[in-house]
Scaffold this active site. Structure first.
Site, PDB file in Angstrom:
ATOM      1  N   ALA A  66       0.869  -1.172   0.000  1.00  0.00           N
ATOM      2  CA  ALA A  66       0.000   0.000   0.000  1.00  0.00           C
ATOM      3  C   ALA A  66       0.911   1.228   0.000  1.00  0.00           C
ATOM      4  O   ALA A  66       2.061   1.157   0.419  1.00  0.00           O
ATOM      5  CB  ALA A  66      -0.885  -0.012   1.236  1.00  0.00           C
ATOM      6  N   GLY A 109       0.721  -4.972   0.907  1.00  0.00           N
ATOM      7  CA  GLY A 109      -0.443  -5.051   0.027  1.00  0.00           C
ATOM      8  C   GLY A 109      -0.136  -5.753  -1.298  1.00  0.00           C
ATOM      9  O   GLY A 109      -1.031  -6.347  -1.905  1.00  0.00           O
ATOM     10  N   GLU A 112      -0.494  -9.289  -0.591  1.00  0.00           N
ATOM     11  CA  GLU A 112      -1.916  -9.547  -0.329  1.00  0.00           C
ATOM     12  C   GLU A 112      -2.722  -9.592  -1.627  1.00  0.00           C
ATOM     13  O   GLU A 112      -3.600 -10.438  -1.794  1.00  0.00           O
ATOM     14  CB  GLU A 112      -2.455  -8.475   0.626  1.00  0.00           C
ATOM     15  CG  GLU A 112      -1.844  -8.619   2.022  1.00  0.00           C
ATOM     16  CD  GLU A 112      -2.136  -7.457   2.939  1.00  0.00           C
ATOM     17  OE1 GLU A 112      -2.091  -6.291   2.476  1.00  0.00           O
ATOM     18  OE2 GLU A 112      -2.406  -7.702   4.126  1.00  0.00           O
ATOM     19  N   GLU A 132       4.628  -4.927   7.262  1.00  0.00           N
ATOM     20  CA  GLU A 132       3.870  -3.868   7.945  1.00  0.00           C
ATOM     21  C   GLU A 132       4.362  -3.595   9.356  1.00  0.00           C
ATOM     22  O   GLU A 132       4.419  -2.455   9.804  1.00  0.00           O
ATOM     23  CB  GLU A 132       2.372  -4.217   7.973  1.00  0.00           C
ATOM     24  CG  GLU A 132       1.671  -4.112   6.616  1.00  0.00           C
ATOM     25  CD  GLU A 132       1.745  -5.387   5.781  1.00  0.00           C
ATOM     26  OE1 GLU A 132       2.541  -6.285   6.113  1.00  0.00           O
ATOM     27  OE2 GLU A 132       0.999  -5.477   4.789  1.00  0.00           O
TER      28      GLU A 132
HETATM   29  N1  CAA Z   1       4.652   3.264  -0.650  1.00  0.00           N
HETATM   30  C1  CAA Z   1       5.042   4.409  -1.184  1.00  0.00           C
HETATM   31  N2  CAA Z   1       6.212   4.554  -1.858  1.00  0.00           N
HETATM   32  C2  CAA Z   1       6.986   3.470  -1.973  1.00  0.00           C
HETATM   33  C3  CAA Z   1       6.631   2.223  -1.415  1.00  0.00           C
HETATM   34  C4  CAA Z   1       5.375   2.139  -0.731  1.00  0.00           C
HETATM   35  N3  CAA Z   1       4.937   0.988  -0.193  1.00  0.00           N
HETATM   36  N4  CAA Z   1       7.620   1.339  -1.670  1.00  0.00           N
HETATM   37  C5  CAA Z   1       8.563   1.998  -2.374  1.00  0.00           C
HETATM   38  N5  CAA Z   1       8.183   3.288  -2.553  1.00  0.00           N
HETATM   39  C6  CAA Z   1       8.910   4.352  -3.265  1.00  0.00           C
HETATM   40  C7  CAA Z   1      10.087   4.836  -2.414  1.00  0.00           C
HETATM   41  O1  CAA Z   1       9.640   5.773  -1.482  1.00  0.00           O
HETATM   42  C8  CAA Z   1      10.975   5.434  -3.478  1.00  0.00           C
HETATM   43  O2  CAA Z   1      10.465   6.678  -3.831  1.00  0.00           O
HETATM   44  P1  CAA Z   1      11.455   7.987  -3.908  1.00  0.00           P
HETATM   45  O3  CAA Z   1      12.378   7.659  -5.057  1.00  0.00           O
HETATM   46  O4  CAA Z   1      10.507   9.110  -4.204  1.00  0.00           O
HETATM   47  O5  CAA Z   1      12.157   8.055  -2.605  1.00  0.00           O
HETATM   48  C9  CAA Z   1      10.760   4.503  -4.669  1.00  0.00           C
HETATM   49  O6  CAA Z   1       9.510   3.829  -4.431  1.00  0.00           O
HETATM   50  C10 CAA Z   1      11.826   3.442  -4.813  1.00  0.00           C
HETATM   51  O7  CAA Z   1      11.932   2.743  -3.577  1.00  0.00           O
HETATM   52  P2  CAA Z   1      13.332   2.514  -2.812  1.00  0.00           P
HETATM   53  O8  CAA Z   1      14.274   3.622  -3.103  1.00  0.00           O
HETATM   54  O9  CAA Z   1      13.018   2.220  -1.381  1.00  0.00           O
HETATM   55  O10 CAA Z   1      13.830   1.178  -3.575  1.00  0.00           O
HETATM   56  P3  CAA Z   1      14.816   0.049  -3.021  1.00  0.00           P
HETATM   57  O11 CAA Z   1      15.126  -0.816  -4.176  1.00  0.00           O
HETATM   58  O12 CAA Z   1      15.927   0.656  -2.230  1.00  0.00           O
HETATM   59  O13 CAA Z   1      13.927  -0.794  -1.940  1.00  0.00           O
HETATM   60  C11 CAA Z   1      11.936  -1.953  -1.153  1.00  0.00           C
HETATM   61  C12 CAA Z   1      12.827  -1.553  -2.361  1.00  0.00           C
HETATM   62  C13 CAA Z   1      12.702  -2.908  -0.227  1.00  0.00           C
HETATM   63  C14 CAA Z   1      10.704  -2.630  -1.706  1.00  0.00           C
HETATM   64  C15 CAA Z   1      11.570  -0.683  -0.363  1.00  0.00           C
HETATM   65  O14 CAA Z   1      11.066   0.284  -1.266  1.00  0.00           O
HETATM   66  C16 CAA Z   1      10.535  -0.877   0.704  1.00  0.00           C
HETATM   67  O15 CAA Z   1      10.836  -1.399   1.771  1.00  0.00           O
HETATM   68  N6  CAA Z   1       9.256  -0.463   0.447  1.00  0.00           N
HETATM   69  C17 CAA Z   1       8.181  -0.506   1.408  1.00  0.00           C
HETATM   70  C18 CAA Z   1       7.669  -1.910   1.625  1.00  0.00           C
HETATM   71  C19 CAA Z   1       6.573  -1.921   2.667  1.00  0.00           C
HETATM   72  O16 CAA Z   1       6.776  -1.617   3.824  1.00  0.00           O
HETATM   73  N7  CAA Z   1       5.351  -2.291   2.257  1.00  0.00           N
HETATM   74  C20 CAA Z   1       4.210  -2.403   3.128  1.00  0.00           C
HETATM   75  C21 CAA Z   1       3.336  -1.216   2.964  1.00  0.00           C
HETATM   76  S1  CAA Z   1       2.039  -1.184   4.169  1.00  0.00           S
HETATM   77  C22 CAA Z   1       0.826  -2.139   3.512  1.00  0.00           C
HETATM   78  O17 CAA Z   1       0.938  -2.699   2.449  1.00  0.00           O
HETATM   79  C23 CAA Z   1      -0.425  -2.220   4.364  1.00  0.00           C
HETATM   80  C24 CAA Z   1      -1.362  -3.296   3.916  1.00  0.00           C
HETATM   81  O18 CAA Z   1      -1.391  -4.380   4.457  1.00  0.00           O
HETATM   82  C25 CAA Z   1      -2.313  -3.051   2.857  1.00  0.00           C
END
Ligand code: CAA
Length: 258
Positions: A66, A109, A112, A132
């Site tokens: 998400a 998400g 999911e 999460e």
């Molecule tokens: N939401 C918003 N933006 C996101 C995102 C997310 N879930 N995941 C990645 N991005 C964005 C980053 O902010 C970044 O944007 P900027 O260039 O503007 O900073 C861009 O995508 C590229 O990401 P990274 O620089 O972080 O890329 P990476 O290769 O270094 O890392 C990753 C990849 C490990 C997937 C890392 O991006 C990450 O940990 N993302 C978040 C994962 C996460 O926590 N997901 C759970 C979300 S909560 C949820 O889903 C609730 C639910 O149950 C529905």
């Protein structure tokens, strides 16, 4: 045909190919993207020219969850009153089979949504996880319920409590995904399978999917009865007569969805 900002929609014969396309955010699932996905899928679900879906992302990310930037400032009341995310489940209520072709990250998400699909194919670089807990929340798109059914309690609990990711190989061993391919081939293989499914009687494909999904929802005796009733129902169709006659006459069946 509607035009969308965050997804690409393509018809390949009887297969609808949907590609999540927010590369700058690793396909993070914001409200606009999810609304577009649901709009496209519900329209195609009732299109008799479509037999099955393939849902994919990029080679780097199926979806990284998400959208954290959209979510971060929400209050409890915003989420509760807005029934936040409750609409996501509609993907799991579509009638036609959906194959998720997952390359790269399927986190939160993203994992999911993949689990809402009927079959998951993974590229060898796929990573599944529910991170999460590491960002101050818990899964909200079905992760606590679907992951445990897919891979069992011990590992699901461990993943959800630690945020640890699972590789494609492990996902295959644990039954989360059906097959693993070199990442360049995942989408093509998913389309191939979707084409195969689309070649059968559409009514019977829907009945089979419905019956399998009952196993998630009801007790064994109720599920068995549901299956039997659907099985009997196929005998009311011309496609059943055609399919069995073709076998006996040693020829290819010609299904007409009748
Ligand atoms: N939401 C918003 N933006 C996101 C995102 C997310 N879930 N995941 C990645 N991005 C964005 C980053 O902010 C970044 O944007 P900027 O260039 O503007 O900073 C861009 O995508 C590229 O990401 P990274 O620089 O972080 O890329 P990476 O290769 O270094 O890392 C990753 C990849 C490990 C997937 C890392 O991006 C990450 O940990 N993302 C978040 C994962 C996460 O926590 N997901 C759970 C979300 S909560 C949820 O889903 C609730 C639910 O149950 C529905």
């Amino acid at each position: 045909k509607a035009s969308y900002n965050n997804i690409l929609v393509e018809k390949r014969g009887k297969v609808a190919l949907l590609t999540l396309n927010r590369p700058k955010a690793l396909n993070a699932l914001n409200s606009e993207l999810m609304n577009e996905l649901q709009d496209a899928m519900s329209t195609l679900d009732t299109d008799s020219g479509v037999g099955a879906f393939v849902l994919t992302g990029s080679e780097k990310a199926f979806a990284a969850g998400a959208d954290i930037k959209e979510m971060s400032s929400k209050t409890f009341v915003d989420t509760y009153k807005g029934n936040w995310l409750s609409n996501w489940g509609s993907i799991s209520r579509l009638r036609k089979p959906i194959i998720a072709a997952v390359n790269g990250y399927a986190l939160g998400g993203g994992c999911e949504v993949a689990m809402m699909c009927d079959i998951i194919y993974a590229g060898d670089n796929a990573r599944f996880g529910q991170p999460e807990i590491t960002i101050g929340t818990i899964p909200g798109g079905g992760g606590t319920q679907r992951l445990i059914r897919a891979i069992g309690k011990a590992r699901a609990m461990e993943m959800i409590l630690t945020g640890e990711q699972m590789t494609a190989e492990e996902a295959l061993r644990s039954g989360l995904v059906a097959k693993v391919f070199p990442k360049e081939e995942t989408v093509a293989k998913a389309i191939e399978t979707a084409e195969k499914i689309s070649s059968f009687s559409q009514n019977h494909v829907i009945m089979a999917k419905e019956a399998v999904n009952q196993a998630y929802e009801v007790g064994l005796q109720q599920g068995l009865l549901f299956e039997l009733r659907s099985f009997w129902t196929t005998f009311a169709t011309e496609d059943q007569k055609e399919g069995m006659a073709a076998f006996i006459e040693k020829r290819k069946p010609n299904f007409r969805d009748q």
